[in-house]
Design a protein around this motif. Structure first.
Motif, PDB file in Angstrom:
ATOM      1  N   ASN A 128       0.819  -1.199   0.000  1.00  0.00           N
ATOM      2  CA  ASN A 128       0.000   0.000   0.000  1.00  0.00           C
ATOM      3  C   ASN A 128       0.863   1.264   0.000  1.00  0.00           C
ATOM      4  O   ASN A 128       1.662   1.489   0.915  1.00  0.00           O
ATOM      5  N   GLU A 129       0.692   2.099  -1.020  1.00  0.00           N
ATOM      6  CA  GLU A 129       1.534   3.279  -1.174  1.00  0.00           C
ATOM      7  C   GLU A 129       1.269   4.317  -0.088  1.00  0.00           C
ATOM      8  O   GLU A 129       2.183   5.031   0.332  1.00  0.00           O
ATOM      9  N   ASP A 130       0.035   4.404   0.366  1.00  0.00           N
ATOM     10  CA  ASP A 130      -0.298   5.353   1.430  1.00  0.00           C
ATOM     11  C   ASP A 130       0.448   4.993   2.707  1.00  0.00           C
ATOM     12  O   ASP A 130       1.038   5.857   3.369  1.00  0.00           O
ATOM     13  N   GLN A 133       4.146   5.790   2.395  1.00  0.00           N
ATOM     14  CA  GLN A 133       4.425   7.218   2.543  1.00  0.00           C
ATOM     15  C   GLN A 133       4.365   7.631   4.008  1.00  0.00           C
ATOM     16  O   GLN A 133       5.180   8.442   4.469  1.00  0.00           O
ATOM     17  N   ARG A 134       3.447   7.067   4.744  1.00  0.00           N
ATOM     18  CA  ARG A 134       3.331   7.382   6.161  1.00  0.00           C
ATOM     19  C   ARG A 134       4.553   6.894   6.929  1.00  0.00           C
ATOM     20  O   ARG A 134       5.000   7.541   7.885  1.00  0.00           O
TER      21      ARG A 134
END
Length: 378
Positions: A128-130, A133-134
């Motif tokens: 998951n890219e989100d 990034q987090r």
């Protein structure tokens, strides 16, 4: 909590028979409101709305004699008039928490509540890219791996609670010293695909998103049931084997497990049809071989480095080539290093079911169907 609803007496009676274990609840509920959480397929958690707050009782759905965990969910900033014995108070919506498994994380991805996830464990199969990034900007942090958690990092995150899998061997005893509520998430213990997916309602309770969780699950349930109906009248139900040898043992799900159920729903039959176990079993090769003389398919999930093939499978253990499913090229495969299997599968049982139906009974699916997780190994 967005909707602190009170269930009707009939609803409480329904859940008393549909959920397992736990202490009896005697509070008199009043009129139900929209958004109430009512687990139907999940057997691992029970919800009872009372004047004190929302009681959640959690127990291993595979073991009636196991410990039951009790929580009282109350709106943030409010103090209940009384707290029942053995209940831990949790204020909701929870602002910050820690996820210990991909299954738990999948619920927060699906419901769109990643802002609340302050910490996670291993990122080995993270797609998951989100979430990536987090992790990169520090909004979410890694807390170590099972058996080697970094308690200083966990305390620094200041979470309201930690979601755990208490029946796994993962060093959870050490976490009891951090003085943060440890709340079990037992989706992985459910015996049906919809039961596992329904734990998104539990996350809806924690995040104050009950209505959203109900809506998401309703869609999952509808799609799953529509697909399952396609196989209701199939005459030929192929037998399916699952797993691989590791350290001399072949770990398989029991005949009443989550995996056995989804094979049946897809119009297949598990290779242990008479087994009554809902958990896992360790078998030797000879036992598996004796049970798979007529197994047409063999389901494998691993993280092979490179292109997995029948040659690679044979190289792992030459005896694999003696299996019927190997000889007839019936291996169903998912590579976790290339597919977000454990990250998405728990909340997408409908897609898993569609993949299996496409393999077992391709005539029931569109000719241009594209698999989400599973495909026959070329």
């Amino acid at each position: 909590m967005k909707k602190l609803a009170i269930l009707l007496l009939a609803s409480v009676a329904f859940m008393a028979v549909s959920c397992r274990g736990g202490a009896p609840v005697a509070e008199a509920p009043v009129e139900a409101k929209d958004g109430a959480i009512k687990p139907v397929h999940a057997e691992g958690f029970r919800v009872t709305y009372t004047d004190e707050g929302c009681r959640v009782d959690i127990q291993d759905p595979q073991r009636e004699e196991s410990q039951t965990f009790h929580f009282l969910l109350v709106p943030a900033g409010e103090k209940p008039a009384s707290v029942p014995a053995d209940y831990t108070v949790v204020e909701v919506p929870v602002k910050r928490l820690v996820c210990m498994t991909s299954l738990q994380l999948s619920n927060f991805i699906c419901i769109g509540e990643l802002d609340r996830v302050a910490g996670i464990t291993s990122t080995r199969h993270l797609f998951n890219e989100d979430v990536k990034q987090r992790l990169a900007d520090g909004r979410t942090q890694k807390i170590g791996i099972e058996g080697n958690f970094d308690n200083e990092v966990i305390i620094g995150l200041d979470p309201d609670l930690i979601l755990i899998s208490p029946f796994k061997r993962g060093g959870y005893e050490a976490l009891k010293g951090v003085d943060i509520p440890l709340v079990p998430h037992l989706g992985y213990k459910e015996r049906t695909p919809l039961g596992q997916a329904e734990w998104i309602k539990f996350v809806g309770l924690l995040t104050g998103e009950e209505e959203k969780a109900n809506e998401i699950f309703s869609g999952i349930e509808q799609r799953y049931d529509e697909l399952k109906a396609l196989t209701a009248d199939v005459k030929e139900r192929p037998v399916v084997l699952s797993g691989e040898l590791h350290g001399g043992n072949w770990y398989v799900g029991g005949g009443r497990s989550f995996l056995a159920q989804i094979f049946r729903d897809a119009g297949g039959e598990y290779f242990l049809p008479d087994d009554e176990n809902s958990g896992g079993l360790n078998l030797d090769f000879e036992t598996v071989y004796s049970q798979t003389a007529n197994a047409k398919y063999w389901r494998i999930v691993n993280s092979f480095n490179g292109d997995f093939s029948y040659d690679a499978l044979k190289a792992e253990d030459g005896r694999y080539a003696d299996l019927e499913a190997f000889r007839n090229h019936g291996v169903i495969y998912c590579n976790m290093s290339r597919t977000p299997f454990y990250e998405n599968m728990p909340v997408q049982p409908d897609l898993v079911l569609a993949d299996l139906i496409h393999i077992f009974h391709p005539e029931l699916m569109p000719a241009d169907y594209e698999p989400a997780f599973y495909a026959l190994l070329p």
